[in-house]
Motif scaffolding. Structure first.
Motif, short mmCIF file in Angstrom:
data_model
loop_
_atom_site.label_atom_id
_atom_site.label_comp_id
_atom_site.label_asym_id
_atom_site.label_seq_id
_atom_site.Cartn_x
_atom_site.Cartn_y
_atom_site.Cartn_z
N ASN A 236 3.76 -0.26 4.44
CA ASN A 236 2.57 0.54 4.15
C ASN A 236 1.50 -0.27 3.44
OD1 ASN A 236 3.82 2.86 5.15
ND2 ASN A 236 4.69 3.40 3.16
N GLU A 237 1.95 -1.22 2.63
CA GLU A 237 1.02 -1.99 1.83
C GLU A 237 0.28 -3.04 2.66
OE1 GLU A 237 0.52 -1.10 -1.27
OE2 GLU A 237 2.10 0.42 -1.11
N ILE A 238 0.92 -3.56 3.69
CA ILE A 238 0.28 -4.66 4.44
C ILE A 238 -0.40 -4.19 5.73
CG2 ILE A 238 1.87 -6.39 3.53
CD1 ILE A 238 3.42 -6.27 6.10
N ASP A 239 -0.10 -2.98 6.17
CA ASP A 239 -0.74 -2.45 7.38
C ASP A 239 -1.05 -0.97 7.18
OD1 ASP A 239 -1.81 -2.40 9.90
OD2 ASP A 239 0.12 -2.32 10.95
N PRO A 240 -2.19 -0.66 6.57
CA PRO A 240 -2.54 0.72 6.21
C PRO A 240 -2.58 1.67 7.41
CG PRO A 240 -4.02 -0.85 5.15
CD PRO A 240 -3.23 -1.61 6.18
N PHE A 241 -2.42 2.96 7.14
CA PHE A 241 -2.41 3.97 8.19
C PHE A 241 -3.80 4.14 8.81
CE2 PHE A 241 -3.49 6.27 4.30
CZ PHE A 241 -4.53 7.08 4.71
#
Length: 484
Positions: free
Chosen positions: A208-213
């Protein structure tokens, strides 16, 4: 995952903070597995579900390597990223997918990603499946993956982690890498998987931290998928046969008649006895409402439990603190009358009539003046004796009643969301609707029976009177046998 205990929480500024939220920022809905991440990886779940775990993981591995070859900048195999490829790139990738999987594997997704908005994908994965079959497949897979710890969910999450490793964005210790590579070679029944699965899931959460929604994608997905099928509603009916209350209520009435006669004949001006009997009679009248209107399984029934508990705690509190006041019984009366006076005085400031109000302001005013001129009655807006009901409960050793009953029933009196959810909303069992809730306008939801709790607290209340004023043993025994 082991559930944290209340003692594991950190209490800050009136709020219990979970151990997880103490260590990291709270996970938002968009970053949750079911709402925010599964929509991006449903295509992977469909592949594994169609071919089975062993073949599905192999096919996913082939596809991931091709995907990485086509776009080395990708960090995760999110479907929204793939759908944002330029037309030529999409065509090339989807053509390759069709050499690895059958068109019908991803065909269910064409009910969401239709030709009008996603022509390349939709045209490539049309099949002979009916719309109903495609919708049913999506609902079935979403149901199986709704639990983030299910085997299928964990397989999908492994694929995500594996792809991030391929991208070079995830560094891990050799031991963790060994476990990750061992994952697809082991069955879920293997004892080693009990340790490997949690590791995979925790690593996947970090993405989640490296590829945001993608908020727009999620909105589009859920709007489209929620329209595909109707709600399947279910509710929990916790009610049972109506309890036999007639004999108990008649025995309570006999006891109150005994004490009323004692007040009238022996202590007609005993202010203390009047207050204690007044409180007890009020609780008794709440039980009459419960019985006569059959409120055992209702929201109102919980309000009655709350009232009789508070009455009982107040009686014990008044008795315990009697020696600390010149006349706590009169103070208690005028505290309550002062509340009435405040309401009446506010009404007098109003420049209009409340024609159909259930409040009889003129009668209230006469009650305020009943014992002395209201000009000499103060209006205290704080708690009686400056202590809330929780403090009073603790001071009279009834904290358990407060913690496990009163606090719960108060949620219904104040209309807090937990009470609203339990009593007034029923669940939809359709996965594509995110298992949402629907208002229970038909009043199907029935709550657990409050009768036995009411009996228990009423008997505690009567026991206070018995300890003070005594009572023939056969009368007190007559109500105690109804406790469970």
């Amino acid at each position: 995952m082991n559930h944290s205990k209340l003692s594991d929480h950190t209490f800050k500024k009136g709020k219990f903070i979970t151990p997880w939220n103490e260590l990291m920022s709270e996970i938002g809905r968009e970053n949750s597995w079911y709402h925010g991440r599964l929509p991006e990886y449903l295509w992977i779940a469909l592949i594994i579900n169609f071919y089975g775990r062993e073949k599905g993981l192999v096919k996913c591995n082939i596809i991931l390597n091709k995907l990485k070859e086509q776009d080395p900048t990708l960090i995760t195999p999110k479907f929204s990223r793939i759908l944002n490829f330029e037309t030529e790139k999409q065509t090339k990738l989807f053509s390759f997918l069709l050499t690895v999987i059958d068109a019908q594997v991803l065909s269910p997704l064409t009910t969401i990603f239709t030709y009008s908005n996603f022509p390349v994908f939709s045209s490539k994965f049309q099949s002979n499946m009916s719309v109903d079959e495609r919708v049913e497949t999506i609902n079935s897979v979403m149901e199986e993956t709704s639990d983030h710890q299910s085997y299928l969910s964990t397989d999908v999450r492994f694929i995500i982690v594996y792809f991030v490793v391929l991208s070079g964005k995830l560094q891990m210790q050799r031991e963790s890498m060994t476990m990750l590579l061992e994952y697809p070679t082991l069955s879920h029944e293997d004892e080693r998987m009990r340790m490997i699965r949690p590791t995979v899931r925790s690593m996947e959460m970090l993405q989640n931290e490296i590829d945001p929604f993608d908020g727009k994608y999620l909105d589009f997905f859920w709007e489209a998928v929620s329209r595909m099928s109707d709600c399947k509603l279910f509710y929990i009916d916790m009610s049972s046969e109506l309890p036999d209350t007639k004999e108990y209520m008649s025995r309570v009435k006999v006891i109150l008649e005994y004490y009323t006669d004692l007040l009238i004949s022996a202590n007609p001006l005993d202010n203390k006895m009047l207050v204690l009997l007044g409180i007890t009679t009020y609780s008794y009248k709440r039980l009459i409402e419960l019985v006569e209107h059959e409120l055992f399984y209702t929201i109102s029934g919980r309000g009655i439990v709350r009232t009789v508990i508070e009455d009982y705690i107040m009686m014990k509190y008044l008795l315990k603190n009697e020696s600390l006041h010149a006349d706590i019984w009169t103070e208690y009366q005028y505290y309550g009358i002062g509340q009435y006076k405040l309401i009446v005085e506010r009404f007098r400031l109003l420049e209009k009539e409340l024609s159909y109000s259930h409040v009889s302001y003129e009668y209230m005013d006469s009650l305020v003046n009943e014992y002395k001129n209201k000009e000499f009655i103060d209006m205290d807006t704080t708690y009686f004796d400056k202590q809330n009901i929780r403090g009073k409960a603790m001071s009279v050793d009834e904290k358990e009643l407060f913690d496990f009953y009163y606090d719960y029933d108060s949620a219904f009196e104040h209309g807090l969301w937990g009470a609203i959810r339990e009593s007034s909303l029923i669940k939809c069992n359709t996965p594509s609707h995110q298992y949402h809730c629907v208002p229970d306008i038909e009043n199907n939801q029935k709550l657990r029976n409050v009768w036995h709790d009411c009996v228990s607290v009423m008997n505690k209340t009567l026991n206070v009177l018995e300890e003070l004023y005594g009572i023939p043993s056969h009368l007190s025994a007559g109500v105690k046998e109804y406790e469970q």
